[in-house]
Design an enzyme around this catalytic site. Structure first.
Site, PDB file in Angstrom:
ATOM      1  N   ASP A 297       0.832  -1.196   0.000  1.00 14.61           N
ATOM      2  CA  ASP A 297       0.000   0.000   0.000  1.00 14.61           C
ATOM      3  C   ASP A 297       0.876   1.259   0.000  1.00 14.61           C
ATOM      4  O   ASP A 297       1.934   1.294   0.627  1.00 14.61           O
ATOM      5  CB  ASP A 297      -0.899  -0.020   1.243  1.00 14.61           C
ATOM      6  N   GLU A 344       1.191  -0.535  -5.140  1.00 12.56           N
ATOM      7  CA  GLU A 344       0.017   0.363  -5.244  1.00 12.56           C
ATOM      8  C   GLU A 344       0.570   1.744  -5.610  1.00 12.56           C
ATOM      9  O   GLU A 344       1.003   2.507  -4.752  1.00 12.56           O
ATOM     10  CB  GLU A 344      -0.749   0.383  -3.920  1.00 12.56           C
ATOM     11  N   ASP A 397     -11.567   1.949  -2.267  1.00 15.66           N
ATOM     12  CA  ASP A 397     -11.708   3.376  -1.995  1.00 15.66           C
ATOM     13  C   ASP A 397     -12.516   4.128  -3.059  1.00 15.66           C
ATOM     14  O   ASP A 397     -12.755   5.330  -2.915  1.00 15.66           O
ATOM     15  CB  ASP A 397     -10.325   4.037  -1.902  1.00 15.66           C
TER      16      ASP A 397
END
Length: 501
Positions: A297, A344, A397
């Site tokens: 992430d 990511e 998200d």
């Protein structure tokens, strides 16, 4: 450089979103049925959200520990099968009256009481197994169980507000606490034993069905966490008060004029370097035992991170600071050169970040919803994809694909129609036309939120960043997973060379 991913399809499905009779998804029967659905649909990769124990706000990206698992995911029926609970232990308990959404307040108020019963019943039955587990996981489990026992004793206040002796980990004080609270500490270790026992069984079943699990590793630890309590020396935290000095976030952009203020303490990269990034070595060790592949992430933060003074009320006045970069990855990947990591790399990404990603061969991410800026030059458009990448219909998200399409104005929808050749199509065909295009792309993996296969709107959205209260709640129902849907996905997978046979 790591090997490429197999050309295939994947699905994002959080554990909490699985069907169950107990208010939240678990590692029980429904998770095995979901794996069967994936196999029937010729899906190769199952991407989940972090499995950590959630804290305030219920976000899996704000966990009490980088190593511990979420007690809510322990399946209660499996505890009954193991003679640790009886069916009447669950009678007349309200687990929530909405099968589509998790009620975390209910989970918090009832789950631990139920697990305490299982813990009492396990005494004398699982002593040897738990002892073996405790020894294997000693590098984190003792600190975690102690942290949770203290937190419970302190009525769940943040460790930064504990008595000075507890906050600063006074050895004599902690030893006395351990003696006085041995049963509570043993309880938290029992929870983790059950969590990892059930998870390992599910993972083994998933792998036997030729499906691999993609885990998600947050870059930062939560401020109110065992990680920060034990490892405050490698964080930008004041040595005496334990108050954070610098926190992470993102600068102002077109989506937020104040930027994003995450509140996580950032790493002291020089301090971590001095001990060969041992904390990250441990994080990676358990993560790569837990999952088959790992999504890193906020990958940009490894090259440069956005540092915000902790006293600031917004993220306007942060600055970019050097991260661990190549030296960090060279060190932590030395033992794991055969394991696959995913970067990511969404948002504004610099050349330096692309160079770092490409140096190690990490596949990056493309999200189709970010593609239509009116120029048809975006890297998120299918004709600009690299093969070594993963294309997403949506993420945890973002809006669902259907909700995104519904939100577009006339000019934007016209661009979408033009690009995908949809001008004369029925609106309900748009979602599957885009799914088809992503499957047909050159990206090695096409990844779809399960809600997009169900053609759901934002009632099924997982998270709206920078908001609290209505996130991480959506759940699927058993009837959503039909044989017809699995066959439709499988046929399309065959057509575009993504068949997982």
């Amino acid at each position: 450089m790591q090997k490429r991913l197999k050309r295939s399809n994947g699905v994002i499905m959080p554990i909490f979103s699985l069907p169950s009779n107990y208010g939240i998804g678990t590692f029980g029967k429904a998770s095995y049925e979901f794996v069967d659905f994936l196999a029937d649909a010729s899906i190769k990769y199952w991407q989940i959200l972090p499995l950590g124990q959630t804290s305030y706000g219920d976000s899996p990206y704000q966990s009490f520990s980088s190593f511990a698992g979420n007690p809510y995911f322990i399946d209660l029926d499996m505890l009954i099968e193991d003679d640790l609970l009886e069916k009447n232990d669950l009678g007349n308990i309200n687990f929530g009256d909405n099968e589509r959404y998790v009620d975390y307040a209910i989970q918090y108020n009832i789950r631990y009481r139920i697990l305490e019963k299982a813990f009492d019943n396990a005494k004398g039955k699982l002593d040897n197994q738990i002892k073996e587990f405790r020894e294997k996981e000693s590098f984190w489990i003792e600190d975690y169980a102690l942290f949770m026992a203290i937190k419970h004793d302190q009525l769940d206040i943040s460790w930064v507000e504990w008595d000075e002796n507890l906050r600063n980990r006074n050895k004599d004080f902690l030893e006395k606490f351990k003696l006085d609270h041995k049963n509570e500490i043993d309880f938290y270790i029992f929870i983790q034993y059950e969590f990892f026992s059930q998870w390992q069984k599910l993972k083994e079943y998933t792998n036997r069905r030729n499906i691999e699990i993609i885990g998600d590793l947050p870059i930062y630890v939560a401020y109110d966490s065992c990680d920060a309590w034990v490892n405050s020396d490698i964080l930008k935290i004041d040595k005496d008060s334990k108050q954070a000095l610098i926190v992470g976030g993102a600068p102002p952009d077109s989506y937020s004029e104040d930027g994003q203020l995450w509140g996580n303490p950032v790493y002291d990269w020089d301090k971590m370097k001095s001990d060969s990034y041992s904390f990250w070595q441990k994080r990676l060790e358990i993560a790569l035992r837990t999952y088959d592949l790992l999504r890193l992430d906020h990958f940009r933060g490894f090259e440069k991170y956005y540092a915000i003074p902790a006293s600031d009320e917004n993220a306007k006045y942060g600055s970019w600071q050097e991260g661990g970069s190549y030296e960090f990855f060279d060190t932590i990947l030395e033992k794991y050169s055969d394991r696959q990591l995913i970067a990511e790399d969404l948002g504004y990404i610099t050349k330096e970040v692309y160079d770092l990603k490409n140096h190690y061969g990490f596949p990056g991410m493309n999200v189709i919803q970010f593609a239509f800026d009116g120029t048809f030059t975006s890297n998120y458009l299918p004709h600009n994809y690299e093969r070594n990448s993963i294309v997403y219909s949506s993420t945890h998200d973002s809006s669902t694909l259907k909700a995104w399409l519904d939100s577009l104005d006339d000019e934007e929808i016209s661009l979408v129609e033009k690009y995908f050749g949809l001008k004369n199509s029925e609106k309900e065909d748009y979602v599957w036309a885009i799914i088809r295009s992503l499957m047909a792309s050159v990206a090695d993996v096409s990844m779809f939120a399960i809600q997009d296969f169900f053609e759901l709107g934002d009632e099924a959205k997982i998270n709206t960043p920078s908001t609290l209260g209505n996130n991480w709640k959506w759940r699927a129902r058993k009837e959503d997973f039909t044989d017809e849907l699995a066959e439709k996905i499988k046929d399309m997978s065959r057509l575009y060379g993504r068949y997982n046979g």
